[in-house]
Motif scaffolding. Structure first.
Motif, PDB file in Angstrom:
ATOM      1  N   ASN A   2      31.095  49.919-116.566  1.00  0.00           N
ATOM      2  CA  ASN A   2      32.015  49.439-115.366  1.00  0.00           C
ATOM      3  C   ASN A   2      30.996  48.720-114.405  1.00  0.00           C
ATOM      4  N   LEU A   3      29.803  49.564-114.114  1.00  0.00           N
ATOM      5  CA  LEU A   3      28.750  48.852-112.896  1.00  0.00           C
ATOM      6  C   LEU A   3      28.109  47.682-113.457  1.00  0.00           C
ATOM      7  N   SER A   4      27.983  47.504-114.523  1.00  0.00           N
ATOM      8  CA  SER A   4      27.448  46.509-115.128  1.00  0.00           C
ATOM      9  C   SER A   4      28.158  45.170-114.609  1.00  0.00           C
ATOM     10  N   PHE A   5      29.566  45.252-114.840  1.00  0.00           N
ATOM     11  CA  PHE A   5      30.585  44.171-114.450  1.00  0.00           C
ATOM     12  C   PHE A   5      30.268  43.587-112.937  1.00  0.00           C
ATOM     13  N   PHE A   6      30.045  44.505-112.167  1.00  0.00           N
ATOM     14  CA  PHE A   6      29.872  44.375-110.816  1.00  0.00           C
ATOM     15  C   PHE A   6      28.570  43.813-110.401  1.00  0.00           C
ATOM     16  N   ASP A   7      27.472  43.983-111.172  1.00  0.00           N
ATOM     17  CA  ASP A   7      26.141  43.484-110.901  1.00  0.00           C
ATOM     18  C   ASP A   7      26.020  42.122-110.632  1.00  0.00           C
ATOM     19  N   GLN A   8      27.080  41.307-111.072  1.00  0.00           N
ATOM     20  CA  GLN A   8      26.823  39.925-111.047  1.00  0.00           C
ATOM     21  C   GLN A   8      27.025  39.655-109.749  1.00  0.00           C
ATOM     22  N   PHE A   9      27.675  40.316-108.814  1.00  0.00           N
ATOM     23  CA  PHE A   9      27.961  40.160-107.391  1.00  0.00           C
ATOM     24  C   PHE A   9      26.780  40.336-106.490  1.00  0.00           C
ATOM     25  N   GLN A  98      31.050  37.188-101.329  1.00  0.00           N
ATOM     26  CA  GLN A  98      30.859  38.489-100.523  1.00  0.00           C
ATOM     27  C   GLN A  98      31.987  38.142 -99.453  1.00  0.00           C
ATOM     28  N   LEU A  99      32.417  39.375 -98.896  1.00  0.00           N
ATOM     29  CA  LEU A  99      33.392  39.265 -97.902  1.00  0.00           C
ATOM     30  C   LEU A  99      32.726  39.155 -96.593  1.00  0.00           C
ATOM     31  N   SER A 100      31.615  39.377 -96.353  1.00  0.00           N
ATOM     32  CA  SER A 100      30.678  39.205 -95.110  1.00  0.00           C
ATOM     33  C   SER A 100      30.588  37.778 -94.755  1.00  0.00           C
ATOM     34  N   MET A 101      30.274  36.896 -95.908  1.00  0.00           N
ATOM     35  CA  MET A 101      30.275  35.358 -95.894  1.00  0.00           C
ATOM     36  C   MET A 101      31.544  34.873 -95.702  1.00  0.00           C
ATOM     37  N   MET A 103      34.222  36.259 -94.029  1.00  0.00           N
ATOM     38  CA  MET A 103      34.419  36.702 -92.613  1.00  0.00           C
ATOM     39  C   MET A 103      33.480  35.859 -91.663  1.00  0.00           C
ATOM     40  N   ALA A 104      32.312  35.764 -91.893  1.00  0.00           N
ATOM     41  CA  ALA A 104      31.449  34.860 -90.939  1.00  0.00           C
ATOM     42  C   ALA A 104      31.887  33.479 -90.830  1.00  0.00           C
ATOM     43  N   LEU A 105      32.436  33.001 -91.837  1.00  0.00           N
ATOM     44  CA  LEU A 105      33.033  31.406 -91.613  1.00  0.00           C
ATOM     45  C   LEU A 105      34.418  31.740 -91.045  1.00  0.00           C
ATOM     46  N   ALA A 106      35.270  32.606 -91.515  1.00  0.00           N
ATOM     47  CA  ALA A 106      36.679  32.473 -91.112  1.00  0.00           C
ATOM     48  C   ALA A 106      36.985  32.850 -89.682  1.00  0.00           C
ATOM     49  N   PHE A 107      36.126  33.866 -89.077  1.00  0.00           N
ATOM     50  CA  PHE A 107      36.527  34.238 -87.815  1.00  0.00           C
ATOM     51  C   PHE A 107      36.393  33.349 -86.628  1.00  0.00           C
ATOM     52  N   PRO A 108      34.876  32.601 -86.639  1.00  0.00           N
ATOM     53  CA  PRO A 108      34.710  31.809 -85.554  1.00  0.00           C
ATOM     54  C   PRO A 108      35.683  30.427 -85.653  1.00  0.00           C
ATOM     55  N   LEU A 109      36.022  30.023 -87.040  1.00  0.00           N
ATOM     56  CA  LEU A 109      36.574  28.956 -87.028  1.00  0.00           C
ATOM     57  C   LEU A 109      38.209  29.203 -86.810  1.00  0.00           C
ATOM     58  N   TRP A 110      38.696  30.362 -87.045  1.00  0.00           N
ATOM     59  CA  TRP A 110      40.140  30.754 -86.519  1.00  0.00           C
ATOM     60  C   TRP A 110      39.902  30.949 -85.016  1.00  0.00           C
ATOM     61  N   LEU A 111      39.183  31.491 -84.326  1.00  0.00           N
ATOM     62  CA  LEU A 111      38.860  31.819 -83.023  1.00  0.00           C
ATOM     63  C   LEU A 111      38.954  30.434 -82.079  1.00  0.00           C
ATOM     64  N   ALA A 112      38.187  29.324 -82.607  1.00  0.00           N
ATOM     65  CA  ALA A 112      38.045  27.986 -82.325  1.00  0.00           C
ATOM     66  C   ALA A 112      39.479  27.164 -82.273  1.00  0.00           C
ATOM     67  N   THR A 113      40.107  27.446 -83.408  1.00  0.00           N
ATOM     68  CA  THR A 113      41.501  26.856 -83.490  1.00  0.00           C
ATOM     69  C   THR A 113      42.481  27.446 -82.560  1.00  0.00           C
ATOM     70  N   GLY A 158      40.427  36.193 -95.309  1.00  0.00           N
ATOM     71  CA  GLY A 158      39.287  36.507 -96.128  1.00  0.00           C
ATOM     72  C   GLY A 158      39.089  37.424 -96.989  1.00  0.00           C
ATOM     73  N   VAL A 159      39.883  38.490 -96.972  1.00  0.00           N
ATOM     74  CA  VAL A 159      39.913  39.540 -97.970  1.00  0.00           C
ATOM     75  C   VAL A 159      40.860  38.864 -99.354  1.00  0.00           C
ATOM     76  N   ARG A 160      41.594  37.908 -98.969  1.00  0.00           N
ATOM     77  CA  ARG A 160      42.382  37.387-100.254  1.00  0.00           C
ATOM     78  C   ARG A 160      41.330  36.350-100.982  1.00  0.00           C
ATOM     79  N   LEU A 161      40.802  35.731-100.152  1.00  0.00           N
ATOM     80  CA  LEU A 161      39.874  34.601-100.878  1.00  0.00           C
ATOM     81  C   LEU A 161      38.664  35.592-101.437  1.00  0.00           C
ATOM     82  N   THR A 162      38.163  36.423-101.065  1.00  0.00           N
ATOM     83  CA  THR A 162      37.157  37.339-101.626  1.00  0.00           C
ATOM     84  C   THR A 162      37.622  37.984-102.894  1.00  0.00           C
ATOM     85  N   ALA A 163      38.816  38.415-102.700  1.00  0.00           N
ATOM     86  CA  ALA A 163      39.404  39.080-104.007  1.00  0.00           C
ATOM     87  C   ALA A 163      39.912  38.236-105.043  1.00  0.00           C
TER      88      ALA A 163
END
Length: 200
Positions: A2-9, A98-101, A103-113, A158-163
């Motif tokens: 199972n670990l090898s399936f998540f190695d692609q990320f 990656q969730l960090s990527m 979220m780093a794009l979603a939060f500033p754009l959401w806050l700006a709008t 962000g979590v939905r997009l990552t999932a």
């Protein structure tokens, strides 16, 4: 197994250096050196046509006041397109899984709008916190619920997009593993699985 399936990320590394940095710098190497013919270059003409096409598609539904967002939205679309296409190269991965990527794009754009809406049209923006026709006893609870919903929106999206991206990559990996495992045992089922993988 199972670990090898998540190695692609995980980002592949060479001598401790993530190869995604090299792959993201690769398109810059394709740009021509600045000279007198730089403007009339075929590559720059193609790039200008492509960015104009994206800008036209993004800005057509908006009114004139929304056209000031054209530069940031077109840049964001080109950036996302580039990093998602770079994820198809060997020894790289798609950073948007990656969730960090995300979220780093979603939060500033959401806050700006959100801040732009509160600054330009405060009554309409605050009016979204209370739907029309709400009974008086429910008003305080509904304002709290709508405010909470507004504040957690970038996290939830962000979590939905990552999932969704992770599930798609895992599904492709599982089907391709099943295809190679079934090939020596049941070739007809393996060919059927490969056609499903091709369609996917």
């Amino acid at each position: 197994m199972n670990l090898s399936f998540f190695d692609q990320f995980t980002s592949p590394c060479l001598l401790g250096i993530p190869l995604i940095l090299l792959s993201m710098l690769f398109p810059a190497l394709l740009l021509p050196a600045p000279d007198n013919r730089w403007i009339t270059n075929r590559l720059s003409t193609l790039q200008l046509w492509f960015s104009h096409l994206i800008t036209k598609q993004l800005m057509t539904p908006l009114n004139k006041g929304g056209h000031k967002w054209a530069l940031i939205l077109t840049s964001l679309m080109m950036f996302l397109l580039m990093i998602n296409l770079l994820g198809l190269l060997p020894y790289t991965f798609t950073p948007t899984t990656q969730l960090s990527m995300n979220m780093a794009l979603a939060f500033p754009l959401w806050l700006a709008t959100l801040l732009t809406g509160l600054r330009n049209q405060p009554s309409i923006s605050l009016g979204h916190l209370l739907p029309e026709g709400t009974p008086t006893p429910l008003i305080p609870a509904l304002i709290l619920i709508e405010t909470t919903s507004l504040l957690i929106r970038p996290l939830a999206l962000g979590v939905r997009l990552t999932a969704n991206l992770t599930a798609g990559h895992l599904l492709i990996q599982l089907i391709s593993t099943a295809t190679t495992a079934l090939l020596p045992i049941i070739p007809t089922v393996s060919i059927l699985t490969a056609s499903i993988l091709l369609l996917l």
